[in-house]
Scaffold this active site. Sequence first.
Site, mmCIF file in Angstrom:
data_model
loop_
_atom_site.group_PDB
_atom_site.id
_atom_site.type_symbol
_atom_site.label_atom_id
_atom_site.label_comp_id
_atom_site.label_asym_id
_atom_site.label_seq_id
_atom_site.Cartn_x
_atom_site.Cartn_y
_atom_site.Cartn_z
ATOM 1 N NE ARG A 27 12.847 34.142 66.870
ATOM 2 C CZ ARG A 27 12.639 33.287 65.700
ATOM 3 N NH1 ARG A 27 12.124 31.808 66.341
ATOM 4 N NH2 ARG A 27 13.038 33.414 64.595
ATOM 5 C CG ASP A 81 21.694 36.796 71.590
ATOM 6 O OD1 ASP A 81 20.953 35.985 71.286
ATOM 7 O OD2 ASP A 81 22.740 37.300 70.818
ATOM 8 N NE ARG A 118 26.190 40.756 71.321
ATOM 9 C CZ ARG A 118 25.874 39.688 72.120
ATOM 10 N NH1 ARG A 118 24.896 39.356 72.128
ATOM 11 N NH2 ARG A 118 26.901 38.983 72.863
#
Lengths: 248, 248
Positions: B50, B52, B198
């Site tokens: 899923r 972002d 990230r």
Amino acid sequence: MRRIRLIIAYDGTNYCGWQKQPNGITIEEVLDTALTDLCQEPVEVIGASRTDAGVHAYGNVAVFDTEKTKMAADKFAFALNQRLPEDIRVQYSDEVPLDWHPRKRDCEKTYEYRILNRRIDIPTERLYSHFCYFNLNVEKMREATGYIVGTHDFTSFCSIKSQASSPVRTVHSLEIYQDGDIITIHITGGGFLYNMVRIIAGTLIKVGMGVYPPEHVKEIIEGRDRQLAGQTMPAKGLTLVGIDYYED
Amino acid sequence: MRRIRLIIAYDGTNYCGWQKQPNGITIEEVLDTALTDLCQEPVEVIGASRTDAGVHAYGNVAVFDTEKTKMAADKFAFALNQRLPEDIRVQYSDEVPLDWHPRKRDCEKTYEYRILNRRIDIPTERLYSHFCYFNLNVEKMREATGYIVGTHDFTSFCSIKSQASSPVRTVHSLEIYQDGDIITIHITGGGFLYNMVRIIAGTLIKVGMGVYPPEHVKEIIEGRDRQLAGQTMPAKGLTLVGIDYYED
């Protein structure tokens, strides 16, 4: 009075090309607005290459004259980027003589035409390459490049809308690179006719598809007839890589 | 009833991520709408990752069940692409057993984080890479990767918004490639915590800038504190490259 030169990169996706026109926003218009604001005097740039709608650039060249601003020439790039949308970025600025004109000097221009050659398109490539479903034979495309390099009458590779006084141009080099699914046509020359790079790309793609044998490109050139060559490929695959003015 | 699996590429720029939500359009929602139209029955996909808002994918995986459609499994990719916007493209489709669930199987995920490392941004890179002005020392970044590979408690590299039951994850490989101005962090693992890739990118960038020495990354991991690690880098530089379910 000073003449400042700019090296400009842009994503052409959202623009109606370089040159000002009544029907939509252009790179030239956005630069003039930002410079007029920065310099606090009316400014109009003179561009080297009036790229078509949708064509990208890493290094187009433009100059403008300013009377009022005392800013150091190399600072214009940074100051201007503060006033430009993120799809236009000035890479470099310097001062040139007042008679330095970006379209009236000997130069070598480099363009790239990027092809995504695979079964199904990749979304992150869609804005910057032409998607080609047919498997291209890169070796055959490379064979064909030999007929294009050199000085020729390129009437067959020129849009009939061209207003050029002579159809003779010199292609200095024409290389084809392959990196996975990406095929890049890299071409340099002393100037190109209207749509010439996109028609060369369309012709090389037909060679890669097997529609033309490589040696047929020689006949296309000699025929001096736009209808003999391949299609004008879409603008989004084309990028003006840079312009070399030799003297610098 | 059949279960069909899709391999999906997308440009995340214009989407609020994968998962359906009331405030904006998502990849999942667009797929459900296209599939419901294609299959002429209510269809809901189950996605593997899923992603972002703003994150891209070359190979996310999803399955859906269909009762009515008799179309051959491998034809769904093409039929669906006719109904999808050009920033979502199904690369491949096949049939899997009805109990095949994309989030409940052992797998290896591969992500890439792309950094444009130069003095001034290039517009055609702006949607798919993080622009970093500071000159990064890639050798030092590579040194730091050695502390991250392996099985660790990755609390320091996990958003405090995470709902994961355990902060332990295994990074299988972490490579850093450089191609001109482009630095790519290539990471594979058996699953990642929320924002983990990230935050690893943000930490490696700090190492590349010289803010942390490479060996400091060991202390960051051992400290088990999100505040020790670097920033969560912007979504646009991140791409889910693919998911390998081993058995296939």
